[in-house]
Design a protein around this motif. Structure first.
Motif, short mmCIF file in Angstrom:
data_model
loop_
_atom_site.label_atom_id
_atom_site.label_comp_id
_atom_site.label_asym_id
_atom_site.label_seq_id
_atom_site.Cartn_x
_atom_site.Cartn_y
_atom_site.Cartn_z
N ALA A 80 16.29 35.78 15.37
CA ALA A 80 17.37 34.89 15.80
C ALA A 80 17.18 33.46 15.31
O ALA A 80 18.00 32.59 15.61
N THR A 81 16.09 33.20 14.56
CA THR A 81 15.81 31.80 14.19
C THR A 81 16.44 31.39 12.88
O THR A 81 16.41 30.21 12.53
N GLY A 82 16.98 32.33 12.15
CA GLY A 82 17.57 31.97 10.87
C GLY A 82 16.66 32.24 9.68
O GLY A 82 17.04 32.05 8.54
N ARG A 83 15.44 32.69 9.94
CA ARG A 83 14.52 32.93 8.82
C ARG A 83 14.95 34.15 8.01
O ARG A 83 14.78 34.19 6.80
N PHE A 84 15.48 35.18 8.68
CA PHE A 84 16.02 36.31 7.92
C PHE A 84 17.22 35.87 7.09
O PHE A 84 17.38 36.27 5.94
N VAL A 85 18.06 35.02 7.72
CA VAL A 85 19.26 34.55 7.02
C VAL A 85 18.86 33.78 5.76
O VAL A 85 19.42 33.97 4.68
N LEU A 86 17.85 32.90 5.94
CA LEU A 86 17.35 32.15 4.78
C LEU A 86 16.88 33.12 3.69
O LEU A 86 17.17 32.95 2.50
N MET A 87 16.18 34.17 4.13
CA MET A 87 15.61 35.15 3.18
C MET A 87 16.73 35.83 2.39
O MET A 87 16.69 35.90 1.16
N TYR A 88 17.78 36.34 3.08
CA TYR A 88 18.76 37.09 2.29
C TYR A 88 19.77 36.18 1.61
O TYR A 88 20.39 36.58 0.64
#
Lengths: 377, 250
Positions: free
Chosen positions: B143-151
């Motif tokens: 939920a922190t946005g780190r996955f979003v940053l990754m993809y």
């Protein structure tokens, strides 16, 4: 770390290389792989170049095509040229030179020579061509022999009269023993074959640590598998252990495939001795068809010449197969002997040590060091 | 998004290398006609987000890339039907999700390349073609946005690769699509296959799906098989089967 970035899961590979480097220290180790698939993975991914300089990988007799002597190829060509014969084999064997050329040359001269993916495909050709006699030229280690065994059983069930097998299956343990007996080779351990072991299991290798005091680890085929196996071998040595371990546990079981072994025992038996190119005659190192399946044995049904042919004098396949010399140290490597015009069988198959070196352009480690191509960790 | 650190601090050197390799592989696959299938059984919005990211030409001149979220409760069954040889599957999931573990080990039999995005304990080495992992045990990572940053980076780098067409026709980085000649016998070949149809009789073959399509495979050596069973195939015969999600042979 140029090559590691190309691996599946490079993070894991980087960790393994670091750990291998720590374990190896400044000592020298020589590990032999005896499986063509491993040789291919090592060359393709440049694994030799990311290992520390003290670790040498020696490429043993892992290619069953490379070890078929010229006389057997000549017999195959004789069979292919018999009237009414449809001669079938794996694509691997078509370019292997005998003393009168290859099976491709026989095909060019008019022989009905076809390559198949499976011996069962050859059986289908026999069913579809009742007026011809179909011969299957069987080669391969214990991975491939079960397919031939299934085919023999099917042929018997179908009551076929126009199908036979020219059996040249070889077994993995006797050449390992022969290499261990060789006085001119000093090995630290073995990378055990992967898919051969799905059939034979891990038990047949116990003599390697118990009699010869060398560790053996059965390995998978991913680059990570090879690195993990080298790591396991080093760990054994550093721990003062010497045993058979199984890195390829996701596929290989200790007891192998019992059904396959049972079928092999029903259809085939060990030959008293068999000639291996470059290694000479090795006792009980190949399979022939059992008497119960003699109707499907091409060596029984045809009077083949069976002449022994000496290997070309210039060819040093034997030394390459034993790991005594590297492919580029052979006198004819890359000049008279190339994949287009092979003299020795190590240059024929893509998994042959010479062809792999030639195709992937790998260079001698010292040469790579000189131009800075070896990776740092 | 609660992410407060700079992207460079969140994506370390090793993860940067992994992202670059995955992006190049993905670009090559799209270039060859792949469709991207996205699953995230634990965090379904991530599956939708990844799919939209690739399919939506958010920057002028960038091509829309075929990408679909698979959100059926059984991602294996849905991906099995959807995937064609040459496609790519991205999973956003923890290493402990058995549905994704199973999906990743079957994908090679369908001819699909795999990318696994997650956090916490890493999946077993070699579980996917590319593993893009956040080294953190914080349960809030998804939920922190780190996955979003990754993809987001995966999407952007994929398009960077498209700007260098010479890269797109080279051999695949993982070697899985290697087209160089390999001997059936010498290479000790063993290909992963998934049973599609059991044999009709004791002497007939099973229909098995492999990375190159469907083929008839003799299963005498492995005993009775059922649709979905995973086999190791060599020269037209199954040598062994892989039975459980840990990949142990039986």
């Amino acid at each position: 770390m140029k090559f590691v970035d190309e691996f599946r899961d490079p993070a894991a590979a980087r960790g393994l290389v670091r750990s291998i480097t720590r374990l190896a220290g400044d000592d020298v180790f020589k590990f032999m792989e005896v499986c063509g698939g491993h040789t291919h993975t090592i060359y393709r991914h440049g694994i030799e170049h990311i290992l520390p300089p003290g670790i040498e990988l020696v490429h043993g007799p892992g290619c069953p095509v490379c070890v078929i002597p010229m006389g057997r190829v000549d017999d195959a060509m004789w069979l292919a040229e018999q009237p009414g014969v449809i001669f079938t084999t794996f694509g691997d064997m078509m370019r292997v030179p005998g003393s009168r050329g290859s099976l491709l040359d026989a095909k060019a001269r008019g022989a009905d020579t076809r390559f198949v993916y499976s011996p069962l495909d050859a059986l289908k050709i026999a069913v579809d061509n009742p007026d011809s006699h179909v011969v299957f030229f069987a080669v391969g280690f214990e991975t491939t022999a079960p397919s031939t065994a299934v085919t023999l059983v099917r042929a018997k069930q179908l009551g076929l009269r126009n199908f036979s097998v020219f059996c040249n299956h070889v077994t993995i343990v006797p050449p390992i023993r022969a290499i261990l007996e060789s006085p001119d080779l000093r090995l630290s351990g073995f990378l055990g074959p992967g898919h051969v072991s799905t059939v034979v299991g891990t038990r047949p290798y116990r003599f390697v640590p118990e009699v010869y005091g060398k560790p053996l680890v059965v390995a998978g085929f991913e680059p990570l598998d090879i690195l993990a196996t080298v790591h396991m071998l080093l760990q054994q040595i550093r721990d003062g252990r010497c045993e058979v371990e199984n890195q390829y546990g996701r596929v290989v079981r200790e007891e192998g495939n019992v059904a396959a072994l049972r079928l092999l025992a029903e259809t085939m038996t060990l030959r008293p001795h068999f000639e291996w190119r470059g290694l000479g005659f090795i006792s009980q190192s190949a399979l022939k068809i059992n008497d119960g399946y003699a109707d499907f044995d091409a060596e029984v049904r045809f009077s083949m010449p069976g002449i022994r042919v000496a290997d070309p004098k210039a060819c040093q396949c034997g030394e390459v197969l034993k790991g005594v010399i590297k492919p580029w140290e052979c006198k004819v490597f890359g000049t008279a002997c190339t994949p287009e015009t092979p003299i020795g069988t190590c240059m024929v198959s893509p998994e042959g040590a010479c062809a792999a070196y030639y195709n992937f352009g790998r260079m001698h480690r010292e040469a790579a060091d000189m131009i800075g191509a070896t990776a740092s960790v | 998004m609660t992410m407060t650190q700079e992207p460079a601090a969140l994506i370390g050197k090793d993860l940067s290398d992994d992202l670059a390799a995955a992006s190049l592989a993905l670009a090559r696959k799209f270039h060859a006609g792949a469709t991207l299938w996205v699953v995230s059984p634990q965090w379904e919005p991530h599956a939708h987000h990844v799919a939209v990211e690739f399919v939506h030409p958010v920057i002028m001149g960038k091509r829309a890339l075929p990408s679909v979220a698979l959100v059926d409760p059984d991602p294996v069954a849905q991906a099995r039907v959807a995937t064609r040889p040459g496609d790519v599957i991205i999973a956003v999931a923890s290493a402990a999700d058995p549905r994704v573990v199973d999906l990743m080990r079957r994908a090679p039999a369908w001819g699909a390349q795999t990318i696994w995005i997650g956090f916490g304990a890493r999946p077993a080495a070699g579980s996917a073609d590319h593993v893009l992992w956040v080294e953190s045990d914080d349960p809030m990572v998804p939920a922190t946005g780190r996955f979003v940053l990754m993809y987001h980076l995966l999407w952007e780098l994929t398009h960077v690769c498209f700007e260098h067409p010479g890269l797109l026709t080279m051999a695949d980085d993982g070697g899985r699509d290697c087209t160089d000649e390999v001997c059936v016998t010498c290479s000790d070949e063993g290909r992963l296959g998934e049973v599609v149809m059991a044999p009709e009789s004791e002497v007939s073959p099973a229909l098995v799906r492999t990375a190159t399509g469907e083929e008839a495979v003799d299963v005498t050596l492995v005993g009775p098989v059922e649709p979905g069973d995973l086999l190791l195939v060599h020269a037209g015969a199954a040598l062994t089967r892989l039975d459980d999600v840990t990949g142990a042979a039986s």
